[in-house]
Structures are given as C-alpha cells and as structure tokens.
Write an enzyme that holds these catalytic residues in place. Sequence first.
Site, PDB file in Angstrom:
ATOM      1  N   ARG A 218       0.845  -1.195   0.000  1.00  0.00           N
ATOM      2  CA  ARG A 218       0.000   0.000   0.000  1.00  0.00           C
ATOM      3  C   ARG A 218       0.878   1.242   0.000  1.00  0.00           C
ATOM      4  O   ARG A 218       1.845   1.329   0.756  1.00  0.00           O
ATOM      5  CB  ARG A 218      -0.905   0.025   1.243  1.00  0.00           C
ATOM      6  CG  ARG A 218      -2.106  -0.909   1.165  1.00  0.00           C
ATOM      7  CD  ARG A 218      -3.116  -0.466   0.109  1.00  0.00           C
ATOM      8  NE  ARG A 218      -4.283  -1.333   0.004  1.00  0.00           N
ATOM      9  CZ  ARG A 218      -4.409  -2.339  -0.862  1.00  0.00           C
ATOM     10  NH1 ARG A 218      -3.442  -2.617  -1.693  1.00  0.00           N
ATOM     11  NH2 ARG A 218      -5.523  -3.063  -0.895  1.00  0.00           N
ATOM     12  N   HIS A 266      -0.135  -0.372 -10.008  1.00  0.00           N
ATOM     13  CA  HIS A 266      -0.920  -1.237  -9.098  1.00  0.00           C
ATOM     14  C   HIS A 266      -1.408  -2.511  -9.822  1.00  0.00           C
ATOM     15  O   HIS A 266      -2.612  -2.743  -9.953  1.00  0.00           O
ATOM     16  CB  HIS A 266      -2.112  -0.472  -8.502  1.00  0.00           C
ATOM     17  CG  HIS A 266      -2.624  -1.119  -7.238  1.00  0.00           C
ATOM     18  ND1 HIS A 266      -3.131  -0.421  -6.175  1.00  0.00           N
ATOM     19  CD2 HIS A 266      -2.706  -2.429  -6.865  1.00  0.00           C
ATOM     20  CE1 HIS A 266      -3.497  -1.256  -5.221  1.00  0.00           C
ATOM     21  NE2 HIS A 266      -3.250  -2.493  -5.620  1.00  0.00           N
TER      22      HIS A 266
END
Length: 303
Positions: A218, A266
């Site tokens: 993250r 991502h």
Amino acid sequence: MTILVAGTLDDDEWRMWWPLLQAALPEERLVREGVEGGDAADIDVALVANPPPGTLQGLPNLKLIQSLWAGVDKLLADATLPAHVPIARMVDPAMTDAMAQTALWAVLALHRGYFEYAAQQRAGVWKQQSALRRADEVTVAILGMGELGRRCARALTEQSYAVAGWSRGDGAAALPSLLARADIVLDLLPLTPATRGLFNAATFAQMRRGASFINLARGAHVVDADLLAALDAGQLEHAVLDVFSTEPLPPAHPYWSHPRVTMLPHVAAPTDPRSAAPIAAANVRALRAGQPLANLVDRARGY
Ligand SMILES: NC(=O)c1ccc[n+]([C@@H]2O[C@H](COP(=O)([O-])OP(=O)(O)OC[C@H]3O[C@@H](n4cnc5c(N)ncnc54)[C@H](OP(=O)(O)O)[C@@H]3O)[C@@H](O)[C@H]2O)c1
C-alpha cells in the site's frame, strides 16, 4: 434472501464480474447496487469491491460482507460499516502466485542489475557489471509474512535468496536489526494504523546503505518525501513501487521521472474474477450451511 453486489467498478469490470458471480452462485438472487431495487431487509450477504462509504448501512439482516479484494483498508475506513457483521477478504491462490511473480521479478532485477541495463540500453551503453553476488549472498527482508509474504518467501528461497520475514508477532523492536541486514526490503504489510507511514526517514536510515526497497502493498505505508530524500542521498539504491498514496499517481509526481524508481500501475497481484468469483461463492455457501467462514478479517487488528 438476496445478495447485494456493490463496488467502485467501471463498466468493463462489471461486465466481467457480473456473469461470473451469477454463474458461481446460480441458486442465489443477486442484485447490483444502484441498478436493481429491492427490499433492504432481504439482503443478507454483500459482495463488495470497495463500495462507496455508507453503502452497507440500513441492511438489518446482513450476515456476511465478502470483499472481492484482498486488502480491506478502504472498506474498514467506512465508519458506517455495520459493527457486528463478519467481513471476509479475498484470498486466492492465483493472486498469491501473481504476487510471487512480481516479487521475484523485482528482486531479480535489483540483484542482477536489470533495471540498470535497461537504462544503459536507452543510453546506448554496453557495460557489464563486475562482482556479481550469488543469490544466497543477497538478504531479502519480507515485511508482512501473511498469505502473500509467505508465498513470496517460498519463490525467493527457491531461487536461493536469503529470506528473512517480519510479522506482527515479531514486534516492532525486531524491525531495526532486520532492516540493517537486508539488501532488499519487500513490503507486503496490510495498511493499518500501525503500518501507515512505517517507511519514513527513520526506517530508511536504519536500512543498510545502498539497500533497495520494493513496495507491493500500500502506498500509504511510505512517506514519499522521505523515500525520495533517501534515494537522492544514496542511502537507498533503487525503489520498485506498485502502489501509491494517490492512485493514479499525479502526472507531476517526482516518481515518474526519477532514474532510480521503477513504477508499476498497481498490477502486482490483480484479482482475477474467474478464480475469485468461485472463492467468494464458497464462503456464501459456507454461511448458508452454517459452516465456518474462511479468511475473516479481525477488525480490531485492521486486517
Ligand atoms: N499490489 C497489489 O496488487 C496487492 C494485491 C493484493 C494485496 N495487496 C496488499 O498486500 C497486503 C497483504 O496481503 P496478505 O494477503 O498477505 O495479508 P495477510 O495474510 O493478512 O498478512 C498480513 C501480514 O502482515 C503482518 N502484519 C500486520 N500488521 C503488522 C504490524 N503492525 N507489524 C508487523 N507485521 C504486521 C501480519 O502479521 P501476523 O502474521 O503476526 O498477523 C501478517 O504476517 C494486503 O493487505 C494488501 O494491502 C496488494
């Protein structure tokens, strides 16, 4: 009873998910949030992909929230989430394999100098690095030894890397000495209050000079200005970043053009609806059969 499907998915994603969920749960009535109406009291299961905050309030008979995503930090940040409904997250062997592939790629590229060779090719330079270290001489510290971290550890160990892991049970006191001996630090932690901003000037300073950092977890784990400062000062050699505090990463962000940052948008381990839909369905069937639910989230821990 009825299953609510809710999430911030674009049209293409809905087109992919919807038939797969229906095929995985042919015995169930599925309604899509905001598309089909219905009685809120009929809904007892919610299949969710980061739905907008507030989506799951006012469902008096809700018994299971099944996330279609592995990370539940955004979901848990919804203050209106019904307090006593169990939350399960996505644990999918296909996704876990995908994460191991990305981790292996990043570690190999850092260890063997492949990012530098790519830069050399762009510059028209033919130069072989000398003094190659063997994989067993490269220590990879994996922070977060959960479903993903353990699988990555296996993939890296198979390639002879010296792997050391850190998880919550090891305690914060064990981190500095681990960081100090790692050549590569691989972040696979969940985002919780304890891990937000964990990678900052202090922790980068604890790392071995010339170490590299991989973040596949993250973006909010990282204080971006501190990472850039550590790279510019030579404290860190290279950063491989799949995740960012703001996604998509804003066009003016220094990461885009930093010579020692390698970025992915991502994609380290995307959820594959073809394997994830049956996994979500299995938990719905466990609920119906009164059997234990898999992959439950501990709300107090935050993951
Ligand atoms: N980039 C991508 O494409 C992508 C895809 C999927 C997931 N992810 C991210 O990867 C994260 C990890 O996934 P997972 O399935 O491996 O999670 P998981 O199975 O829940 O494992 C989490 C691990 O982190 C450890 N941990 C949690 N808080 C900690 C703390 N404060 N200090 C030290 N260790 C701590 C846990 O320790 P214990 O073992 O002691 O509990 C556990 O080993 C997800 O939360 C998500 O954010 C990214």
